[in-house]
Design an enzyme around this catalytic site. Structure first.
Site, PDB file in Angstrom:
ATOM      1  N   ASP A 137      -8.313 -47.170  13.795  1.00 35.75           N
ATOM      2  CA  ASP A 137      -9.074 -47.138  12.557  1.00 35.75           C
ATOM      3  C   ASP A 137      -9.560 -48.524  12.143  1.00 35.75           C
ATOM      4  O   ASP A 137      -9.085 -49.555  12.645  1.00 35.75           O
ATOM      5  CB  ASP A 137      -8.211 -46.569  11.430  1.00 35.75           C
ATOM      6  N   LYS A 190     -13.513 -45.454   9.756  1.00 36.46           N
ATOM      7  CA  LYS A 190     -14.245 -44.832   8.655  1.00 36.46           C
ATOM      8  C   LYS A 190     -14.080 -45.729   7.447  1.00 36.46           C
ATOM      9  O   LYS A 190     -12.963 -45.967   6.989  1.00 36.46           O
ATOM     10  CB  LYS A 190     -13.710 -43.428   8.356  1.00 36.46           C
ATOM     11  N   MET A 197      -8.581 -47.092  -2.299  1.00 39.32           N
ATOM     12  CA  MET A 197     -10.036 -47.057  -2.110  1.00 39.32           C
ATOM     13  C   MET A 197     -10.777 -46.881  -3.436  1.00 39.32           C
ATOM     14  O   MET A 197     -11.666 -46.050  -3.573  1.00 39.32           O
ATOM     15  CB  MET A 197     -10.408 -45.928  -1.134  1.00 39.32           C
TER      16      MET A 197
END
Length: 266
Positions: free
Chosen positions: A46, A68, A183
């Site tokens: 990742d 991502k 996030m």
């Protein structure tokens, strides 16, 4: 005593291990996670995985990026999951290496569902989540007996990148003394506004921990009201946000200082 290679579980060909790489520092990987990196035939990693961890991989291992990141061109989740199946069916020991913990806002559950439907055996190796380990490196305990008996973990954006519409922000505002949001930097002002409108105190402390556990870690401290007012400027990402009185402990518990940051392992 250092474990011998035969002490670790067998990483069988044709199987997939989902491993949490922790919040950033290579030293925060688990022993089984390290074993997986050094044993894997194929590693699919990742965006938030520290590249230093990949140096432990075998010289002949296939290493593929499948990151991502919100607001940036990213691999589609379906394609990532199917790639894991493809590699496993080719007889490889497949390591899916994910930042933090695979099952904490890491889409690990979705990938395991795909593997299960395809009849691929898998193992989960938990990692230290940024919502706990990242705060610890900032000198902020997620829980403390003097401030909170509960903590809530949320994501700061949905699949479109917007503030999650499925979250009852009015209920969240007063549901837990401490709220940890992953996030959330892009939507932080909008989230803070919803929390204050829901009854959260504007003077509640807020900390934004960026690049947690890495030598360039930064911590920005403010209040919920100041976030609503737009005071704070641009904040580096990736970052974890914590709201609540536990932020005040940083004044005495801030241990990750300049001298210790010279050690890149963590």
């Amino acid at each position: 005593m250092t474990p011998e290679p035969h002490d670790f579980p067998d990483f069988e060909p044709g199987t997939v291990w989902l491993v949490g790489a922790g919040p950033g520092a290579p030293g925060l990987m688990t022993l089984i996670g390290h074993h997986a990196v050094t044993t894997a035939d194929a590693i699919v990693y990742d965006a938030l995985v520290n590249k230093a961890i990949l140096r432990w991989a075998r010289a002949d291992a296939l290493v593929e990026y499948a990151g991502k990141r919100g607001g940036k061109p990213s691999h589609q989740q379906r394609d990532i999951s199917l790639r894991l199946v493809e590699l496993a069916r080719a007889g490889k020991r497949v390591l899916r290496l994910k930042g933090g913990d695979p099952f904490i806002f890491g889409r690990g559950g979705e990938e395991c569902q795909t593997l299960a439907r395809a009849g691929i055996a898998f193992r989960i190796v938990p990692g230290i989540s940024a919502g706990v380990g990242g705060l610890a490196y900032a000198g902020i305990p997620a829980t403390h007996r003097d401030t909170n008996q509960s903590v809530m973990f949320l994501t700061g954006h949905d699949t479109t990148g917007a503030v999650p519409a499925g979250v009852d922000w009015r209920a969240v505002a007063t549901a837990s003394p401490v709220i940890v949001i992953y996030m959330a930097v892009k939507n932080l002002r909008a989230i803070a506004t919803r929390l204050v409108e829901g009854g959260r105190a504007p003077d509640d402390p807020v900390a934004v921990v960026s690049n947690a556990s890495l030598p360039d870690q930064t911590v920005f401290e403010t209040t919920l009201g100041d976030v609503v007012a737009g005071r704070g400027g641009d904040l580096p990402t990736p970052a974890i946000v914590v709201i609540g009185q536990v932020v005040s402990f940083r004044e005495t518990l801030d241990w990750y200082v300049a001298g210790l940051r010279e050690n890149g392992i963590g």
